[in-house]
Motif scaffolding. Structure first.
Motif, PDB file in Angstrom:
ATOM      1  N   LEU A 258     -13.238  36.756 -41.435  1.00 44.68           N
ATOM      2  CA  LEU A 258     -13.438  35.453 -42.091  1.00 44.68           C
ATOM      3  C   LEU A 258     -12.088  35.003 -42.643  1.00 44.68           C
ATOM      4  O   LEU A 258     -11.425  35.748 -43.370  1.00 44.68           O
ATOM      5  CB  LEU A 258     -14.439  35.634 -43.234  1.00 44.68           C
ATOM      6  N   PHE A 259     -11.677  33.784 -42.301  1.00 48.77           N
ATOM      7  CA  PHE A 259     -10.402  33.243 -42.787  1.00 48.77           C
ATOM      8  C   PHE A 259     -10.630  32.368 -44.012  1.00 48.77           C
ATOM      9  O   PHE A 259     -11.349  31.374 -43.939  1.00 48.77           O
ATOM     10  CB  PHE A 259      -9.714  32.443 -41.672  1.00 48.77           C
ATOM     11  N   ASN A 260     -10.021  32.733 -45.125  1.00 53.74           N
ATOM     12  CA  ASN A 260     -10.210  31.981 -46.373  1.00 53.74           C
ATOM     13  C   ASN A 260      -9.213  30.850 -46.562  1.00 53.74           C
ATOM     14  O   ASN A 260      -9.352  30.054 -47.480  1.00 53.74           O
ATOM     15  CB  ASN A 260     -10.111  32.930 -47.574  1.00 53.74           C
ATOM     16  N   ASN A 261      -8.188  30.817 -45.732  1.00 55.79           N
ATOM     17  CA  ASN A 261      -7.173  29.771 -45.870  1.00 55.79           C
ATOM     18  C   ASN A 261      -6.912  29.084 -44.539  1.00 55.79           C
ATOM     19  O   ASN A 261      -5.771  28.745 -44.225  1.00 55.79           O
ATOM     20  CB  ASN A 261      -5.867  30.383 -46.378  1.00 55.79           C
TER      21      ASN A 261
ATOM     22  N   GLU B 107      -6.354  36.063 -45.715  1.00 51.37           N
ATOM     23  CA  GLU B 107      -5.937  34.993 -46.636  1.00 51.37           C
ATOM     24  C   GLU B 107      -4.784  34.192 -46.047  1.00 51.37           C
ATOM     25  O   GLU B 107      -4.231  33.322 -46.700  1.00 51.37           O
ATOM     26  CB  GLU B 107      -5.467  35.603 -47.978  1.00 51.37           C
ATOM     27  N   GLU B 108      -4.385  34.496 -44.822  1.00 54.42           N
ATOM     28  CA  GLU B 108      -3.199  33.845 -44.258  1.00 54.42           C
ATOM     29  C   GLU B 108      -3.435  32.366 -43.970  1.00 54.42           C
ATOM     30  O   GLU B 108      -4.553  31.921 -43.773  1.00 54.42           O
ATOM     31  CB  GLU B 108      -2.740  34.571 -42.986  1.00 54.42           C
ATOM     32  N   MET B 109      -2.319  31.617 -43.943  1.00 53.65           N
ATOM     33  CA  MET B 109      -2.360  30.172 -43.728  1.00 53.65           C
ATOM     34  C   MET B 109      -2.418  29.904 -42.218  1.00 53.65           C
ATOM     35  O   MET B 109      -1.376  29.759 -41.565  1.00 53.65           O
ATOM     36  CB  MET B 109      -1.114  29.505 -44.314  1.00 53.65           C
ATOM     37  N   VAL B 110      -3.626  29.889 -41.695  1.00 57.09           N
ATOM     38  CA  VAL B 110      -3.771  29.651 -40.256  1.00 57.09           C
ATOM     39  C   VAL B 110      -4.302  28.236 -40.037  1.00 57.09           C
ATOM     40  O   VAL B 110      -4.846  27.628 -40.955  1.00 57.09           O
ATOM     41  CB  VAL B 110      -4.708  30.703 -39.608  1.00 57.09           C
ATOM     42  N   GLN B 111      -4.137  27.712 -38.836  1.00 60.39           N
ATOM     43  CA  GLN B 111      -4.541  26.319 -38.580  1.00 60.39           C
ATOM     44  C   GLN B 111      -5.221  26.138 -37.227  1.00 60.39           C
ATOM     45  O   GLN B 111      -5.066  26.981 -36.329  1.00 60.39           O
ATOM     46  CB  GLN B 111      -3.311  25.403 -38.627  1.00 60.39           C
ATOM     47  N   ASN B 112      -5.885  25.000 -37.084  1.00 58.24           N
ATOM     48  CA  ASN B 112      -6.491  24.667 -35.782  1.00 58.24           C
ATOM     49  C   ASN B 112      -5.409  24.573 -34.697  1.00 58.24           C
ATOM     50  O   ASN B 112      -5.697  24.742 -33.523  1.00 58.24           O
ATOM     51  CB  ASN B 112      -7.326  23.375 -35.861  1.00 58.24           C
TER      52      ASN B 112
END
Ligand code: SGN
Ligand code: CA
Length: 539
Positions: free
Chosen positions: A63-66, A404-409
């Motif tokens: 699960l990605f929180n960010n 918690e990493e800053m991942v994006q679409n």
């Protein structure tokens, strides 16, 4: 003769290798809904709704929180996902811009590499998808009830509720239509929970009986924020429409005469937009007599309640009433998404396909569920900047993990390509998430992400802005109509109620983040020239 046998043997070995490779290649099931806020997924937050099936993906995976989007609006988000490039490079800056389909989208690369590919549900592009062996997509926003679809053989209307129907065609393709010798990459794209929220009649009745907790900032007055937040037209009390959104019957509204507050949108061109009965009868008019009867039971209750109680309510009570109606319908549409995601996960398990299938659940962007008094999206503020993201991949991703990493679409295309051992084009701008998924997080170096929203002037009137976000801070520049900067301290002010850009305590943060933002614009090839190029000529 000798050569012939040699040739035959070589062919045999290489075709076995081919098969072997294909068997080892994972299937990809990309599930995306439209406007699904992470606040409405129990794996993130269980105050509003239980989503046991969507949660299964998080429980069995990561699960990605960010996770966030680069531009919080529908068609642009889809263009970023398909091309792996920011809006200013793929050209689909807003819902109105044309998508240039001469660009490479990742499904084409999967198809070229021997995958079976398909897309079912909402695309919202104006052109048909490329690189898919089969597709059935909704025209534009599509309809909730008895939806029309565009397919390779033309248009078709399928009777039923859109979320069930999209799932039926998805399961049919998985079970009967695809070539089972090949791995698949399937995009299963829900229309729900997009506005105007029409649940199935059963969920409509069920959720009308529920009451939901209000967010802390429901009555936000936008003090300590910039002009953009103050002038946006997405407040539940003043911009959500009685018939279109709350499902009060047009006849009831007519009987009641003038109802306060009057709901009027100011369009970008300065014209006013007043709600009409069409907002109600457009979707509801698609229902057949049998379906209408089922909806009528709840519609009658809503209209009776509105007529009896609305005229004596104060503004606070009106806001509360509208918030409850909003949540009842929005969440009811999500409950159907969850049931249907369960059907697909069950199918994968029953057939054993789950063992070699990467399952992704995400949304085209987040959504406000009353935070700051709002609905809709568009802003860099958390509820619409962030998007739900969870991924499962048996034997590769440790079950029940979080990131918690800053991942994006922006990263999805390269992630899927790497998982499928297909080379990604050099000009894609994301980063593969495989190191994070497989626990090799040391090789992940990104600390901040870039954001740029363009669709203004337009519906909801959220001003153009770009910005940078890291785990601690968010810096945004509203550069059109106004020239304003905003800084939020994400750790000390998680609800983003105070713009601290001019607070002397944050002087150094502002300086270093401004530099980072400039560097980032260079890195991603965005610029003032491009900002100007994308401003509508008619304004
Ligand atoms: C419609 C909605 C808006 C929404 C846009 C864009 N109005 O115009 O509320 O912001 O779509 O949504 S409605 O009359 O259809 O309810 S997006 O997801 O397609 O970007
Ligand atoms: Ca959307």
């Amino acid at each position: 003769m000798k050569y012939f046998f040699l040739l035959l043997a070589t062919f045999f070995i290489s075709s076995c290798n081919q098969k072997q490779q294909n068997i080892e290649k994972p299937n990809i099931l990309f599930i995306m809904s439209d406007d699904h806020a992470y606040q409405a997924i129990s794996a993130y937050d269980d105050r509003l709704i239980q989503t046991p099936n969507i949660d299964r993906i998080a429980k069995e995976g990561m699960l990605f929180n960010n996770a966030s989007v680069t531009n919080s609006i529908c068609a642009p988000s889809r263009a970023v996902i398909l091309t792996g490039k920011h809006s200013h490079l793929n050209g689909k800056i807003d819902n109105h811009a044309k998508f240039d389909d001469t660009q490479i989208t990742f499904p084409q690369l999967f198809q070229d590499a021997g995958y079976q590919t398909a897309m079912f549900g909402k695309l919202h592009f104006g052109n048909n998808p490329k690189g898919v062996d089969d597709f059935l997509i909704l025209p534009g926003q599509g309809s909730y009830i008895n939806p029309k679809f565009i397919g390779p053989k033309g248009d078709t209307i399928i009777t039923g509720y859109v979320t069930d129907v999209i799932t039926d065609v998805t399961l049919d393709w998985l079970d009967k239509k695809r070539d089972k010798e090949k791995p698949f990459m399937m995009m299963y794209l829900h229309k729900a929970p997009h506005r105007a929220w029409w649940p199935s009649p059963e969920k409509f009745a069920e959720f009308y009986e529920k009451e939901f907790p209000e967010p802390a900032s429901l009555f936000d007055d936008y003090s300590n924020r910039g002009t953009a937040a103050k002038t946006a037209e997405m407040n539940i009390l003043t911009h959500m429409q009685y018939m279109h959104d709350s499902k009060v019957r047009p006849e009831t509204m007519k009987e009641m005469g003038k109802v306060e507050p009057e709901i009027v949108y100011v369009r970008g061109d300065g014209t006013l937009m007043r709600p009409t009965a069409q907002g109600f009868y457009g979707p509801f008019g698609r229902a057949n007599e049998e379906q209408k009867k089922k909806y009528d039971v709840t519609l009658d209750k809503i209209s009776k309640d509105f007529k009896e109680n609305w005229p004596t309510m104060n503004d606070k009570e009106k806001m509360q009433w509208k918030f409850q109606r909003y949540m009842q319908d929005y969440l009811a549409t999500i409950s159907s998404v969850d049931d249907n995601v369960g059907r697909v996960l069950d199918y994968l398990e029953e057939t054993g396909l789950d063992e070699n299938t990467i399952v992704v659940y995400t949304s085209d962007q987040g959504f406000y569920l009353g935070e700051h008094g709002w609905f809709d999206k568009r802003f860099i503020y958390d509820e619409s900047f962030k998007t739900p993201l969870m991924i499962k991949w048996p034997n590769k991703i440790m079950p029940g993990t979080t990131s918690e990493e800053m991942v994006q679409n922006l990263d999805y295309a390269q992630t899927f390509l790497e998982a499928a051992m297909i080379d990604a084009p050099d000009d894609m701008q994301g980063e593969s998430l495989i190191p994070l998924l497989t626990g090799d997080s040391d090789s992940w170096t990104r600390e901040a992400v870039y954001y740029h929203y363009y669709e203004y002037p337009s519906v909801h009137m959220a001003k153009r802005h770009y910005g940078i976000v890291n785990k601690e801070f968010k810096l945004a520049h509203f550069y059109y109509d106004v020239d304003e900067w905003e800084l939020y301290d994400r750790l000390n002010d998680p609800n983003e109620m105070n713009n601290v850009y001019n607070d002397p305590k944050y002087k150094e943060v502002v300086e270093s983040l401004t530099q980072d933002l400039n560097d980032m614009r260079v890195k991603y090839k965005d610029s003032e020239e491009l900002d100007k190029k994308f401003i509508y000529k008619n304004k």
